[in-house]
Every structure is written in C-alpha cells, then in structure tokens.
Design a protein around this motif. Structure first.
Motif, PDB file in Angstrom:
ATOM      1  N   GLU A  12       0.801  -1.216   0.000  1.00  0.00           N
ATOM      2  CA  GLU A  12       0.000   0.000   0.000  1.00  0.00           C
ATOM      3  C   GLU A  12       0.840   1.275   0.000  1.00  0.00           C
ATOM      4  O   GLU A  12       0.446   2.285  -0.579  1.00  0.00           O
ATOM      5  N   ASP A  13       1.991   1.246   0.650  1.00  0.00           N
ATOM      6  CA  ASP A  13       2.843   2.436   0.684  1.00  0.00           C
ATOM      7  C   ASP A  13       3.562   2.585  -0.651  1.00  0.00           C
ATOM      8  O   ASP A  13       4.253   1.663  -1.083  1.00  0.00           O
ATOM      9  N   PRO A  14       3.435   3.731  -1.294  1.00  0.00           N
ATOM     10  CA  PRO A  14       4.124   3.900  -2.578  1.00  0.00           C
ATOM     11  C   PRO A  14       5.634   3.952  -2.391  1.00  0.00           C
ATOM     12  O   PRO A  14       6.135   4.373  -1.353  1.00  0.00           O
ATOM     13  N   LEU A  15       6.350   3.527  -3.418  1.00  0.00           N
ATOM     14  CA  LEU A  15       7.806   3.651  -3.427  1.00  0.00           C
ATOM     15  C   LEU A  15       8.192   5.111  -3.567  1.00  0.00           C
ATOM     16  O   LEU A  15       9.259   5.532  -3.146  1.00  0.00           O
ATOM     17  N   GLY A  16       7.301   5.888  -4.151  1.00  0.00           N
ATOM     18  CA  GLY A  16       7.539   7.307  -4.346  1.00  0.00           C
ATOM     19  C   GLY A  16       6.669   7.845  -5.465  1.00  0.00           C
ATOM     20  O   GLY A  16       5.868   7.129  -6.051  1.00  0.00           O
ATOM     21  N   VAL A  17       6.854   9.135  -5.722  1.00  0.00           N
ATOM     22  CA  VAL A  17       6.139   9.819  -6.795  1.00  0.00           C
ATOM     23  C   VAL A  17       7.188  10.528  -7.641  1.00  0.00           C
ATOM     24  O   VAL A  17       8.023  11.257  -7.115  1.00  0.00           O
ATOM     25  N   TRP A  18       7.145  10.293  -8.936  1.00  0.00           N
ATOM     26  CA  TRP A  18       8.129  10.859  -9.855  1.00  0.00           C
ATOM     27  C   TRP A  18       7.436  11.717 -10.904  1.00  0.00           C
ATOM     28  O   TRP A  18       6.379  11.338 -11.418  1.00  0.00           O
ATOM     29  N   GLU A  19       8.018  12.868 -11.190  1.00  0.00           N
ATOM     30  CA  GLU A  19       7.516  13.719 -12.266  1.00  0.00           C
ATOM     31  C   GLU A  19       8.388  13.493 -13.495  1.00  0.00           C
ATOM     32  O   GLU A  19       9.610  13.425 -13.402  1.00  0.00           O
ATOM     33  N   PHE A  20       7.743  13.363 -14.640  1.00  0.00           N
ATOM     34  CA  PHE A  20       8.462  13.103 -15.884  1.00  0.00           C
ATOM     35  C   PHE A  20       7.617  13.588 -17.056  1.00  0.00           C
ATOM     36  O   PHE A  20       6.451  13.912 -16.906  1.00  0.00           O
ATOM     37  N   ARG A  21       8.229  13.621 -18.221  1.00  0.00           N
ATOM     38  CA  ARG A  21       7.520  13.958 -19.451  1.00  0.00           C
ATOM     39  C   ARG A  21       7.310  12.696 -20.262  1.00  0.00           C
ATOM     40  O   ARG A  21       8.235  11.938 -20.477  1.00  0.00           O
TER      41      ARG A  21
END
Length: 199
Positions: free
Chosen positions: A91-100
């Motif tokens: 349930e816990d995300p590994l993270g959030v990444w911004e990309f194009r």
C-alpha cells in the motif's frame, strides 16, 4: 486470448495541476537458491519488465490513473493489462516521480507532463493470456539487469528505491514470503480481479 480487456482512451484520466496522473508497479518475486543461502538480496530478487508497444526496450507496467479507481487499483490494473500478473500490492508507494511522456503532447494543457506513483507488487499469479500480450513481451530480470535495461531514468530511480525499501524492511526473507508469513501481515482485498493490498 484474454477475456479481460485493457482500458483505452483518456476520457476518465485524472490530472493534477496540468500533470497527467499515472500509477504503476514493480512486479517482483524471490528466487530461492537451494545451494547458496548466502546469496545477497539483490541477486535473490527478480523484477518483471515489459516491452513497450512497437519497441523492444523495457519498462515497468504503468498507465493512466482514472476517475473511477484508486491509485492502488490503477497500479494493479496496469500490471494485469500490460504484464499479465496479479499479486499482493504494498500500500505504501515507493515514491512519486515527475516526468515527461515521450509518447504524445496531444493535450496542450499538460504537454506530456506526468506524475507517476509507483508501488511494489509481489507476483502470485502469471496469466497465460492477458489483454496486451499481442503488443508486449514480459521478461524476468535480476535487479542489476533491470537497471541496465530500463528505458527511463525515473523508472531506474524507482527501482533503486524499491531495492532500498525491500532491503530495509526485510520483507523478502523467505519466511515472510511463505503463505503463512503473508497471512501474518494485514491484508485486505479491494478488487479480486487484480490483487490484494498489504498495509
């Protein structure tokens, strides 16, 4: 051919401040080595990657998060549609990444900007047929191979975080991956078509 079908189009796509919201996962399994119990974690873990349509480079399953599902449901749906796997989603995300997104810039307001939420998915079932199998090949790799073959830097970063999390919390010990070990963790079913969630 799979009796499940993949979602298409972006009619239900979620956005946040002109970022297209994306959800995905790193499907994994633990490979037991009967001969050498001292093999390090990085060599015991295998991750599942898929080819991109009309390309041979590799990515982790991911896609648009839609307005009729949670971010967890979107991640598990993408794993089933793109890689043909089901399992236990952390349930816990590994993270959030911004990309194009390199695929298109068709919507002027977002112009390919995405925000991707990535999760770890312990694979429990590999389907013989799945919705996107005509366009994708799946491939099990060790972490080192996956880092070398991964198409995107942000996915490499997610894989490095995955390895850090798995090493830190010790959830890849053989006893915790056994059926009895899994039952000791809090588990709740949210969509039996795709997977379970572990808190």
């Amino acid at each position: 051919m799979s009796n499940l079908s993949a979602r298409t189009g972006r009619d239900r796509q979620l956005y946040d401040n002109n970022f297209r919201l994306v959800s995905g996962c790193i499907p994994y399994r633990l490979v037991k080595d009967e001969e050498d119990s001292n093999v390090d974690l990085e060599n015991k873990l295998q991750v599942l990657m898929v080819s991109s349509p009309n390309r041979h480079d590799l990515v982790f399953p991911k896609g648009g998060w839609e307005d009729d599902e949670t971010v967890l449901e979107a991640a598990s749906r993408e794993a089933m549609e793109e890689a043909g796997v089901k399992g236990i989603l952390r349930e816990d995300p590994l993270g959030v990444w911004e990309f194009r997104s390199k695929s298109s810039c068709e919507e002027a307001e977002c112009c390919g900007r995405c925000k991707g939420y990535m999760f770890a998915l312990e694979v429990k079932e590999e389907l013989a047929a799945w919705p996107e199998q005509e366009n994708r090949e799946r491939r099990w790799l060790n972490v080192k191979e996956a880092l070398e073959l991964c198409r995107y830097e942000w996915m490499q970063s997610a894989l490095e975080e995955f390895l850090r999390v798995m090493t830190e919390d010790g959830s890849t010990k053989e006893e915790s991956l056994s059926p009895s070990g899994i039952s000791k963790r809090r588990e709740r079913q949210f969509d039996s078509r795709y997977c379970f969630v572990v808190n």
